[in-house]
Scaffold this motif. Structure first.
Motif, PDB file in Angstrom:
ATOM      1  N   ALA A  55       0.834  -1.204   0.000  1.00  0.00           N
ATOM      2  CA  ALA A  55       0.000   0.000   0.000  1.00  0.00           C
ATOM      3  C   ALA A  55       0.871   1.257   0.000  1.00  0.00           C
ATOM      4  CB  ALA A  55      -0.939   0.006   1.201  1.00  0.00           C
ATOM      5  N   ASP A  56       1.961   1.235   0.793  1.00  0.00           N
ATOM      6  CA  ASP A  56       2.890   2.366   0.816  1.00  0.00           C
ATOM      7  C   ASP A  56       3.539   2.564  -0.547  1.00  0.00           C
ATOM      8  OD1 ASP A  56       2.275   2.713   3.478  1.00  0.00           O
ATOM      9  OD2 ASP A  56       4.157   1.853   4.238  1.00  0.00           O
ATOM     10  N   ALA A  57       3.946   1.470  -1.186  1.00  0.00           N
ATOM     11  CA  ALA A  57       4.583   1.550  -2.505  1.00  0.00           C
ATOM     12  C   ALA A  57       3.608   2.091  -3.539  1.00  0.00           C
ATOM     13  CB  ALA A  57       5.096   0.176  -2.924  1.00  0.00           C
ATOM     14  N   ALA A  58       2.346   1.657  -3.480  1.00  0.00           N
ATOM     15  CA  ALA A  58       1.333   2.150  -4.417  1.00  0.00           C
ATOM     16  C   ALA A  58       1.091   3.640  -4.210  1.00  0.00           C
ATOM     17  CB  ALA A  58       0.034   1.369  -4.245  1.00  0.00           C
ATOM     18  N   ALA A  59       1.066   4.068  -2.961  1.00  0.00           N
ATOM     19  CA  ALA A  59       0.862   5.490  -2.679  1.00  0.00           C
ATOM     20  C   ALA A  59       2.032   6.312  -3.185  1.00  0.00           C
ATOM     21  CB  ALA A  59       0.669   5.697  -1.178  1.00  0.00           C
ATOM     22  N   LYS A  60       3.254   5.810  -3.026  1.00  0.00           N
ATOM     23  CA  LYS A  60       4.433   6.525  -3.520  1.00  0.00           C
ATOM     24  C   LYS A  60       4.444   6.571  -5.044  1.00  0.00           C
ATOM     25  CE  LYS A  60       7.377   5.696   0.471  1.00  0.00           C
ATOM     26  NZ  LYS A  60       8.533   4.986   1.012  1.00  0.00           N
ATOM     27  N   ALA A  61       4.036   5.472  -5.687  1.00  0.00           N
ATOM     28  CA  ALA A  61       3.983   5.438  -7.146  1.00  0.00           C
ATOM     29  C   ALA A  61       2.950   6.433  -7.670  1.00  0.00           C
ATOM     30  CB  ALA A  61       3.661   4.034  -7.634  1.00  0.00           C
ATOM     31  N   GLN A  89       1.983   9.112  -6.175  1.00  0.00           N
ATOM     32  CA  GLN A  89       2.506  10.449  -5.916  1.00  0.00           C
ATOM     33  C   GLN A  89       3.546  10.840  -6.970  1.00  0.00           C
ATOM     34  OE1 GLN A  89       4.430  10.939  -2.108  1.00  0.00           O
ATOM     35  NE2 GLN A  89       3.872  13.085  -2.009  1.00  0.00           N
ATOM     36  N   SER A  90       4.386   9.875  -7.377  1.00  0.00           N
ATOM     37  CA  SER A  90       5.398  10.130  -8.407  1.00  0.00           C
ATOM     38  C   SER A  90       4.740  10.432  -9.748  1.00  0.00           C
ATOM     39  CB  SER A  90       6.327   8.927  -8.557  1.00  0.00           C
ATOM     40  OG  SER A  90       7.069   8.755  -7.385  1.00  0.00           O
ATOM     41  N   ALA A  91       3.690   9.694 -10.090  1.00  0.00           N
ATOM     42  CA  ALA A  91       2.973   9.923 -11.339  1.00  0.00           C
ATOM     43  C   ALA A  91       2.333  11.302 -11.342  1.00  0.00           C
ATOM     44  CB  ALA A  91       1.921   8.844 -11.543  1.00  0.00           C
ATOM     45  N   GLN A  92       1.814  11.689 -10.202  1.00  0.00           N
ATOM     46  CA  GLN A  92       1.180  12.994 -10.072  1.00  0.00           C
ATOM     47  C   GLN A  92       2.203  14.102 -10.303  1.00  0.00           C
ATOM     48  OE1 GLN A  92      -0.456  13.695  -6.182  1.00  0.00           O
ATOM     49  NE2 GLN A  92      -2.491  14.020  -6.987  1.00  0.00           N
ATOM     50  N   SER A  93       3.389  13.960  -9.740  1.00  0.00           N
ATOM     51  CA  SER A  93       4.408  14.999  -9.860  1.00  0.00           C
ATOM     52  C   SER A  93       4.940  15.098 -11.279  1.00  0.00           C
ATOM     53  CB  SER A  93       5.545  14.763  -8.877  1.00  0.00           C
ATOM     54  OG  SER A  93       6.216  13.563  -9.181  1.00  0.00           O
ATOM     55  N   ALA A  94       4.950  13.991 -12.022  1.00  0.00           N
ATOM     56  CA  ALA A  94       5.409  14.020 -13.407  1.00  0.00           C
ATOM     57  C   ALA A  94       4.422  14.767 -14.296  1.00  0.00           C
ATOM     58  CB  ALA A  94       5.604  12.605 -13.925  1.00  0.00           C
ATOM     59  N   GLN A  95       3.143  14.735 -13.964  1.00  0.00           N
ATOM     60  CA  GLN A  95       2.110  15.376 -14.781  1.00  0.00           C
ATOM     61  C   GLN A  95       2.093  16.883 -14.610  1.00  0.00           C
ATOM     62  OE1 GLN A  95      -1.559  13.481 -13.764  1.00  0.00           O
ATOM     63  NE2 GLN A  95      -1.045  11.577 -14.815  1.00  0.00           N
ATOM     64  N   ALA A  96       2.259  17.335 -13.384  1.00  0.00           N
ATOM     65  CA  ALA A  96       2.171  18.788 -13.164  1.00  0.00           C
ATOM     66  C   ALA A  96       3.008  19.158 -11.951  1.00  0.00           C
ATOM     67  CB  ALA A  96       0.728  19.214 -12.976  1.00  0.00           C
ATOM     68  N   ALA A  97       4.190  19.677 -12.183  1.00  0.00           N
ATOM     69  CA  ALA A  97       5.114  20.014 -11.100  1.00  0.00           C
ATOM     70  C   ALA A  97       4.511  21.054 -10.167  1.00  0.00           C
ATOM     71  CB  ALA A  97       6.437  20.504 -11.674  1.00  0.00           C
ATOM     72  N   GLN A  98       3.879  22.056 -10.699  1.00  0.00           N
ATOM     73  CA  GLN A  98       3.299  23.114  -9.862  1.00  0.00           C
ATOM     74  C   GLN A  98       2.175  22.574  -8.992  1.00  0.00           C
ATOM     75  OE1 GLN A  98       4.462  25.969  -9.338  1.00  0.00           O
ATOM     76  NE2 GLN A  98       2.824  26.979  -8.237  1.00  0.00           N
ATOM     77  N   THR A 145       1.730  19.545  -8.033  1.00  0.00           N
ATOM     78  CA  THR A 145       2.291  18.603  -7.076  1.00  0.00           C
ATOM     79  C   THR A 145       2.848  19.337  -5.871  1.00  0.00           C
ATOM     80  OG1 THR A 145       2.801  17.055  -8.819  1.00  0.00           O
ATOM     81  CG2 THR A 145       3.973  16.753  -6.755  1.00  0.00           C
ATOM     82  N   GLN A 146       3.544  20.443  -6.118  1.00  0.00           N
ATOM     83  CA  GLN A 146       4.096  21.209  -4.999  1.00  0.00           C
ATOM     84  C   GLN A 146       2.986  21.678  -4.080  1.00  0.00           C
ATOM     85  OE1 GLN A 146       6.409  24.284  -6.862  1.00  0.00           O
ATOM     86  NE2 GLN A 146       8.279  23.030  -6.888  1.00  0.00           N
ATOM     87  N   THR A 147       1.910  22.143  -4.649  1.00  0.00           N
ATOM     88  CA  THR A 147       0.775  22.597  -3.848  1.00  0.00           C
ATOM     89  C   THR A 147       0.155  21.420  -3.087  1.00  0.00           C
ATOM     90  OG1 THR A 147       0.327  24.297  -5.487  1.00  0.00           O
ATOM     91  CG2 THR A 147      -1.432  23.818  -3.924  1.00  0.00           C
ATOM     92  N   ALA A 148      -0.011  20.288  -3.780  1.00  0.00           N
ATOM     93  CA  ALA A 148      -0.602  19.105  -3.142  1.00  0.00           C
ATOM     94  C   ALA A 148       0.285  18.575  -2.033  1.00  0.00           C
ATOM     95  CB  ALA A 148      -0.851  18.016  -4.182  1.00  0.00           C
ATOM     96  N   GLU A 149       1.615  18.546  -2.272  1.00  0.00           N
ATOM     97  CA  GLU A 149       2.537  18.047  -1.252  1.00  0.00           C
ATOM     98  C   GLU A 149       2.535  18.950  -0.030  1.00  0.00           C
ATOM     99  OE1 GLU A 149       5.773  15.741  -4.061  1.00  0.00           O
ATOM    100  OE2 GLU A 149       6.249  17.713  -3.270  1.00  0.00           O
ATOM    101  N   THR A 150       2.436  20.257  -0.246  1.00  0.00           N
ATOM    102  CA  THR A 150       2.395  21.179   0.878  1.00  0.00           C
ATOM    103  C   THR A 150       1.135  20.938   1.701  1.00  0.00           C
ATOM    104  OG1 THR A 150       3.598  22.815  -0.413  1.00  0.00           O
ATOM    105  CG2 THR A 150       2.440  23.617   1.541  1.00  0.00           C
ATOM    106  N   ALA A 151       0.015  20.772   1.019  1.00  0.00           N
ATOM    107  CA  ALA A 151      -1.242  20.513   1.732  1.00  0.00           C
ATOM    108  C   ALA A 151      -1.194  19.156   2.415  1.00  0.00           C
ATOM    109  CB  ALA A 151      -2.414  20.577   0.757  1.00  0.00           C
TER     110      ALA A 151
END
Length: 152
Positions: free
Chosen positions: A51-57, A59-68, A70-76
């Motif tokens: 489950a942790d690996a799936a969540a990290k994957a 998250q990585s896919a999300q950051s590849a699609q839109a860096a800006q 992702t930064q907002t989502a990671e901060t939240a």
């Protein structure tokens, strides 16, 4: 006629099964765990890791699609506290389950207390003083003697 039944040595500290009911029983410091509980624990850890690996994957896919974004989502996401693990006694459960748990916990406690008494007796046989035994238990010499000497 010779009996092939092996004598019971101990019970699993997790499920309560006797060593005669399971394939293997591993001893720890005054506690025991059976092969079935080890397998269950391994499965729980494996599922958690997956489950942790799936969540990290994800998250990585999300950051590849839109860096800006992702930064907002990671901060939240960083600002949100992760849910605290629930201790078994805090979980919602029916009274019958609680009472059954009390019985199992008491049996495990009795087995652990018996093992402690056997280890204290072994320490005494090997020449340990009541001061040494008390220190290893974090109690006074007198308290160790009163609890384990068998004398009144």
């Amino acid at each position: 006629m010779t009996s092939t039944t092996k004598p019971k040595i101990a019970n699993c500290s997790f499920c309560g099964k006797a060593d005669t009911e399971i394939a293997k029983l591993v001893a720890g410091p005054g506690v025991f765990i059976c092969n079935e509980c080890v397998a269950l624990a391994a499965m729980v850890i494996e599922q958690s890791n997956a489950a942790d690996a799936a969540a990290k994957a994800a998250q990585s896919a999300q950051s590849a699609q839109a860096a800006q974004a992702t930064q907002t989502a990671e901060t939240a996401q960083a600002a949100e506290p992760s849910p605290a693990p629930v201790a078994p006694w805090e979980a919602d459960m029916p009274l019958e389950t609680v009472l059954t748990s009390i019985t199992k916990i008491a049996a495990t406690g009795a087995q652990t207390d018996q093992n402690l008494r056997l280890f204290v007796a072994k320490a005494r046989d090997l020449g340990a003083t009541w001061t040494q035994i008390g220190a290893s238990l974090g109690i006074a010499r007198q308290s160790a003697w009163e609890r384990f000497s068998g004398e009144e």
